[in-house]
Design an enzyme around this catalytic site. Structure first.
Site, PDB file in Angstrom:
ATOM      1  N   MET A 124     -12.082   4.376  -1.410  1.00 43.41           N
ATOM      2  CA  MET A 124     -12.870   4.627  -0.201  1.00 43.41           C
ATOM      3  C   MET A 124     -13.590   5.955  -0.434  1.00 43.41           C
ATOM      4  SD  MET A 124      -9.984   3.241   2.410  1.00 43.41           S
ATOM      5  CE  MET A 124      -8.751   3.246   1.137  1.00 43.41           C
ATOM      6  N   SER A 159       0.841  -1.200   0.000  1.00 46.22           N
ATOM      7  CA  SER A 159       0.000   0.000   0.000  1.00 46.22           C
ATOM      8  C   SER A 159       0.871   1.243   0.000  1.00 46.22           C
ATOM      9  CB  SER A 159      -0.920   0.013   1.216  1.00 46.22           C
ATOM     10  OG  SER A 159      -1.481   1.298   1.336  1.00 46.22           O
ATOM     11  N   GLY A 164       1.029  -2.185   4.001  1.00 43.84           N
ATOM     12  CA  GLY A 164       1.636  -0.867   3.857  1.00 43.84           C
ATOM     13  C   GLY A 164       2.880  -0.763   4.709  1.00 43.84           C
ATOM     14  N   PHE A 218      -7.087   4.570   7.696  1.00 38.49           N
ATOM     15  CA  PHE A 218      -5.721   4.873   8.138  1.00 38.49           C
ATOM     16  C   PHE A 218      -4.821   3.641   8.024  1.00 38.49           C
ATOM     17  CE2 PHE A 218      -8.614   7.738  10.214  1.00 38.49           C
ATOM     18  CZ  PHE A 218      -7.999   8.982  10.039  1.00 38.49           C
ATOM     19  N   ASP A 262      -4.659   3.564  -2.215  1.00 35.52           N
ATOM     20  CA  ASP A 262      -5.795   3.875  -1.334  1.00 35.52           C
ATOM     21  C   ASP A 262      -6.292   5.285  -1.585  1.00 35.52           C
ATOM     22  OD1 ASP A 262      -6.124   1.550   0.435  1.00 35.52           O
ATOM     23  OD2 ASP A 262      -4.062   1.981   1.014  1.00 35.52           O
ATOM     24  N   MET A 292     -11.805  -6.159   4.507  1.00 35.49           N
ATOM     25  CA  MET A 292     -10.984  -5.233   5.302  1.00 35.49           C
ATOM     26  C   MET A 292     -10.687  -5.873   6.656  1.00 35.49           C
ATOM     27  SD  MET A 292     -10.206  -2.597   3.531  1.00 35.49           S
ATOM     28  CE  MET A 292      -9.401  -1.683   4.858  1.00 35.49           C
ATOM     29  N   HIS A 305      -0.913  -1.250  -4.346  1.00 37.55           N
ATOM     30  CA  HIS A 305      -2.229  -0.923  -3.776  1.00 37.55           C
ATOM     31  C   HIS A 305      -2.325   0.592  -3.588  1.00 37.55           C
ATOM     32  CE1 HIS A 305      -5.854  -2.055  -1.500  1.00 37.55           C
ATOM     33  NE2 HIS A 305      -5.526  -1.093  -0.648  1.00 37.55           N
ATOM     34  N   HIS A 351      -8.021   1.002  -4.570  1.00 37.82           N
ATOM     35  CA  HIS A 351      -9.021   0.792  -3.512  1.00 37.82           C
ATOM     36  C   HIS A 351      -9.723   2.117  -3.253  1.00 37.82           C
ATOM     37  CE1 HIS A 351      -9.603  -0.279   1.062  1.00 37.82           C
ATOM     38  NE2 HIS A 351     -10.748  -0.166   0.422  1.00 37.82           N
ATOM     39  N   ASP A 397      -6.693  -6.555   3.800  1.00 40.05           N
ATOM     40  CA  ASP A 397      -6.062  -5.239   3.844  1.00 40.05           C
ATOM     41  C   ASP A 397      -6.179  -4.637   5.241  1.00 40.05           C
ATOM     42  OD1 ASP A 397      -5.219  -2.643   3.364  1.00 40.05           O
ATOM     43  OD2 ASP A 397      -6.858  -2.123   2.016  1.00 40.05           O
ATOM     44  N   GLY A 398      -5.008  -4.392   5.850  1.00 44.20           N
ATOM     45  CA  GLY A 398      -4.964  -3.661   7.101  1.00 44.20           C
ATOM     46  C   GLY A 398      -4.290  -4.419   8.227  1.00 44.20           C
ATOM     47  N   MET A 448      -8.969   8.080  -0.656  1.00 45.89           N
ATOM     48  CA  MET A 448      -9.888   8.426   0.447  1.00 45.89           C
ATOM     49  C   MET A 448     -10.498   9.795   0.211  1.00 45.89           C
ATOM     50  SD  MET A 448      -7.548   7.224   3.614  1.00 45.89           S
ATOM     51  CE  MET A 448      -6.801   5.601   3.671  1.00 45.89           C
TER      52      MET A 448
END
Ligand code: DX5
Ligand code: ZN
Length: 221
Positions: free
Chosen positions: A67, A7, A196, A142, A34, A136, A32, A65, A174-175, A36
């Site tokens: 969001m 990420s 990430g 975050f 992200d 997720m 990846h 991704h 992810d996360g 947002m």
């Protein structure tokens, strides 16, 4: 096959081209990205213009991704920016199926994500229509959070549901994933791993990526 998707959110934004080359040379197949919007999630990151300018840095597959609330408003922008897979959130779409059709109309791969509180069963009627499900493993918004252990069962439930129906779905997680906890997820049936902090902040990203690829049961690698 296990795919590793670092990420970019955890990269040093002052040297993006170098950071991207670093993870590509370390063996990552996907990147990846992200996005947002400050509304679906309480944070802002970057948008299509940044993606378009880093497209020339690498041939890695761009795993975008979104969001974003009502993401159908922006799909064409991410297609033009060079996305390969576009994943939208189930919770952010009024009609997830129509957004999936829209993504496919651009001949893009379509992913559908669920946040930790959304039951995995909501994906069942849609799995035959998507290329990837994203479970997720933290609340979206975050980087650098801890993986929520209760999300592992959702991966196993979805993998079982697909296997029983002969559906060969990519399941992304992810996360909060690192070399120490990744095997719980790959054993449950995840095959696209987002990380990430664990990759970008590592002294030896190649070792982390190899460990992640080798964490899967042999039939999966
Ligand atoms: C969270 C993002 C993640 C996050 C992962 O909303 O979707 O991709 O950046 O970062 P780590 O691996 O640091 O939890
Ligand atoms: Zn993400």
């Amino acid at each position: 096959m296990i795919y590793i998707s670092p990420s970019l959110l955890a990269a040093d934004f002052s040297t993006l081209a170098t950071e991207i080359k670093k993870v590509e040379q370390a063996g990552a197949q996907y990147l990846h990205l992200d996005v947002m919007d400050g509304a679906f999630v309480p944070n802002l990151s970057f948008g299509p213009d940044l993606i378009s300018s880093i497209r020339k840095c690498t041939n890695m597959l761009f795993d975008v991704h979104l969001m974003i609330k009502r993401p159908e408003r922006y799909i064409d922008r991410f297609v033009k920016a060079g996305a390969d897979i576009i994943t939208v959130h189930y919770e952010a779409c009024e009609n997830p199926m129509s957004v999936i059709h829209l993504i496919h109309s651009y001949e893009m791969r379509a992913g559908l994500a669920i946040s930790p509180k959304t039951p995995v069963e909501h994906l069942f009627p849609l799995v035959e229509h998507i290329d990837m499900a994203l479970i997720m493993t933290v609340e979206p918004g975050f980087g650098g959070q801890s993986m929520i252990p209760e999300t592992v069962d959702k991966v196993a439930t979805l993998r079982k549901y697909c296997a029983e129906r002969g559906i060969n779905l990519d399941i992304e997680v992810d996360g909060g994933i690192n070399a120490d906890n990744v095997s719980i997820l790959t054993s449950a049936g995840a095959n696209v791993i987002v990380a990430g902090s664990a990759i970008f902040k590592a002294k030896k990203p190649r070792a982390v990526i190899s460990a992640m690829k080798n964490s899967a049961p042999t039939s999966f690698r």
